[in-house]
Design an enzyme around this catalytic site. Structure first.
Site, PDB file in Angstrom:
ATOM      1  N   ASP A 176       0.854  -1.124   0.082  1.00 11.06           N
ATOM      2  CA  ASP A 176       0.026  -0.118   0.136  1.00 11.06           C
ATOM      3  C   ASP A 176       0.988   1.384  -0.150  1.00 11.06           C
ATOM      4  O   ASP A 176       0.330   2.210   0.486  1.00 11.06           O
ATOM      5  CB  ASP A 176      -0.931   0.054   1.080  1.00 11.06           C
ATOM      6  CG  ASP A 176      -1.944  -1.158   1.208  1.00 11.06           C
ATOM      7  OD1 ASP A 176      -2.477  -1.460   0.223  1.00 11.06           O
ATOM      8  OD2 ASP A 176      -2.164  -1.715   2.244  1.00 11.06           O
ATOM      9  N   ALA A 177       2.009   0.962  -0.761  1.00 11.22           N
ATOM     10  CA  ALA A 177       3.100   2.659  -0.506  1.00 11.22           C
ATOM     11  C   ALA A 177       2.395   3.574  -1.337  1.00 11.22           C
ATOM     12  O   ALA A 177       2.479   4.638  -1.469  1.00 11.22           O
ATOM     13  CB  ALA A 177       4.196   2.007  -0.727  1.00 11.22           C
ATOM     14  N   LEU A 231      -0.464   5.353  -7.857  1.00  9.18           N
ATOM     15  CA  LEU A 231      -0.475   6.820  -7.866  1.00  9.18           C
ATOM     16  C   LEU A 231       0.848   7.469  -8.001  1.00  9.18           C
ATOM     17  O   LEU A 231       0.723   8.326  -9.007  1.00  9.18           O
ATOM     18  CB  LEU A 231      -0.852   7.083  -6.452  1.00  9.18           C
ATOM     19  CG  LEU A 231      -0.946   8.668  -6.294  1.00  9.18           C
ATOM     20  CD1 LEU A 231      -2.292   9.003  -7.100  1.00  9.18           C
ATOM     21  CD2 LEU A 231      -1.429   8.805  -4.713  1.00  9.18           C
ATOM     22  N   LYS A 285       2.232  -2.798 -16.327  1.00 13.08           N
ATOM     23  CA  LYS A 285       1.929  -3.633 -14.941  1.00 13.08           C
ATOM     24  C   LYS A 285       1.994  -5.128 -15.551  1.00 13.08           C
ATOM     25  O   LYS A 285       1.109  -5.737 -15.793  1.00 13.08           O
ATOM     26  CB  LYS A 285       0.978  -3.087 -14.713  1.00 13.08           C
ATOM     27  CG  LYS A 285       0.149  -3.848 -13.181  1.00 13.08           C
ATOM     28  CD  LYS A 285       0.956  -3.090 -12.004  1.00 13.08           C
ATOM     29  CE  LYS A 285       0.371  -3.996 -10.859  1.00 13.08           C
ATOM     30  NZ  LYS A 285       0.930  -2.901  -9.494  1.00 13.08           N
ATOM     31  N   ASP A 289      -5.287  -0.674 -11.321  1.00 12.98           N
ATOM     32  CA  ASP A 289      -4.014  -0.058 -11.535  1.00 12.98           C
ATOM     33  C   ASP A 289      -3.545   0.011 -13.012  1.00 12.98           C
ATOM     34  O   ASP A 289      -3.154   1.064 -13.595  1.00 12.98           O
ATOM     35  CB  ASP A 289      -3.032  -0.900 -10.459  1.00 12.98           C
ATOM     36  CG  ASP A 289      -3.352  -0.605  -9.122  1.00 12.98           C
ATOM     37  OD1 ASP A 289      -4.047   0.403  -8.701  1.00 12.98           O
ATOM     38  OD2 ASP A 289      -2.843  -1.341  -8.069  1.00 12.98           O
ATOM     39  N   GLY A 346       5.954  -2.801 -10.230  1.00 12.11           N
ATOM     40  CA  GLY A 346       6.125  -3.853  -9.977  1.00 12.11           C
ATOM     41  C   GLY A 346       4.763  -4.522  -9.063  1.00 12.11           C
ATOM     42  O   GLY A 346       3.584  -3.498  -9.233  1.00 12.11           O
ATOM     43  N   PRO A 382       1.831  14.691  -0.598  1.00 14.44           N
ATOM     44  CA  PRO A 382       1.221  14.789   0.807  1.00 14.44           C
ATOM     45  C   PRO A 382      -0.146  13.963   0.602  1.00 14.44           C
ATOM     46  O   PRO A 382      -0.547  13.481  -0.338  1.00 14.44           O
ATOM     47  CB  PRO A 382       0.718  16.303   0.508  1.00 14.44           C
ATOM     48  CG  PRO A 382       0.379  16.734  -0.464  1.00 14.44           C
ATOM     49  CD  PRO A 382       1.687  16.014  -1.466  1.00 14.44           C
TER      50      PRO A 382
END
Length: 228
Positions: A13-14, A18, A38, A55, A118, A206
């Site tokens: 979940d890093a 995004l 991907k 994604d 990845g 942010p």
């Protein structure tokens, strides 16, 4: 000269997707031809056209070079579980060599920047014999690390950077992505990472209630990564 990077994350979940879409948009703004890949994705929705991963669809949309979905995400699994487990449940074999072949095919398209995202963290298995980390080795890709800024991020980031170096790959830069709005001492954590990392910080994203690739692109400086 075409630039190619592997986008890794400190954990699932890093915020890899995004940040990857933000990097693509930032490069698009510079007039670059961009591709986002991907190679393997778990957690896909059945559609009339086949399995689709949210994604991978975002990468396909953000890139300026329009590829088919199958080129962007050649290996797709429906359940949102580790890829090697999903593959075993379907009686399929995953290998870095096969993924690399798919990527090389897509990379034959004219482009200035190719980003290969990845799945999960650096050591996510493809099988009991190899991990996804083998893919950037085969493709000889420098790595951009997305650090999810939350409790424990310093340990996760440093261990991942050490593993990248141990695998003989170069950490070209990293992006700090604030995923926990309630985190204590975020500035101090970021300052610690900046001191410990040798690679440049490409941007600080942010926490956003409604994040977008355009908003992330505003937070990223590509000059170090992609000098004029």
């Amino acid at each position: 000269m075409k630039k190619r990077f592997f986008i890794a994350g400190t954990d699932t979940d890093a915020g890899k997707t995004l940040v990857t879409t933000g990097l693509l948009v930032a490069a698009n703004r510079k007039g670059m031809r961009t591709i986002g890949l991907k190679p393997v994705a778990a957690g896909c929705e059945p559609t009339a056209e086949g399995l689709r991963n949210s994604d991978a669809l975002l990468l396909q949309e953000a890139a300026s070079v329009k590829l088919s979905y199958e080129q962007v995400n050649p290996i797709a699994f429906e359940p949102p579980i580790a890829p090697h487990i999903a593959a075993a449940q379907e009686g399929r074999n995953l290998s870095a060599d096969r993924l690399a072949a798919y990527c090389r095919g897509a990379m034959m398209q004219p482009a200035d920047l190719v980003l290969v995202e990845g799945a999960g963290g650096w050591r996510v298995p493809l099988s009991m014999r190899e991990s996804l980390a083998r893919l950037p080795q085969l493709l000889e890709l420098d790595v951009i690390l997305v650090v999810g800024i939350k409790l424990g991020c310093i340990n996760h980031a440093i261990l991942t950077a050490e593993a990248i170096a141990r695998d003989g790959l170069r950490l070209a830069g990293w992006v700090a992505n604030h995923v926990d709005p309630e985190m204590s001492c975020p500035d101090e954590n970021l300052a610690t990472l900046e001191t410990l990392f040798r690679a440049p910080l490409l941007g600080r994203v942010p926490w956003m209630e409604d994040p977008s690739a355009d908003a992330v692109a505003d937070c990223i400086d590509l000059n170090t990564l992609l000098p004029e």
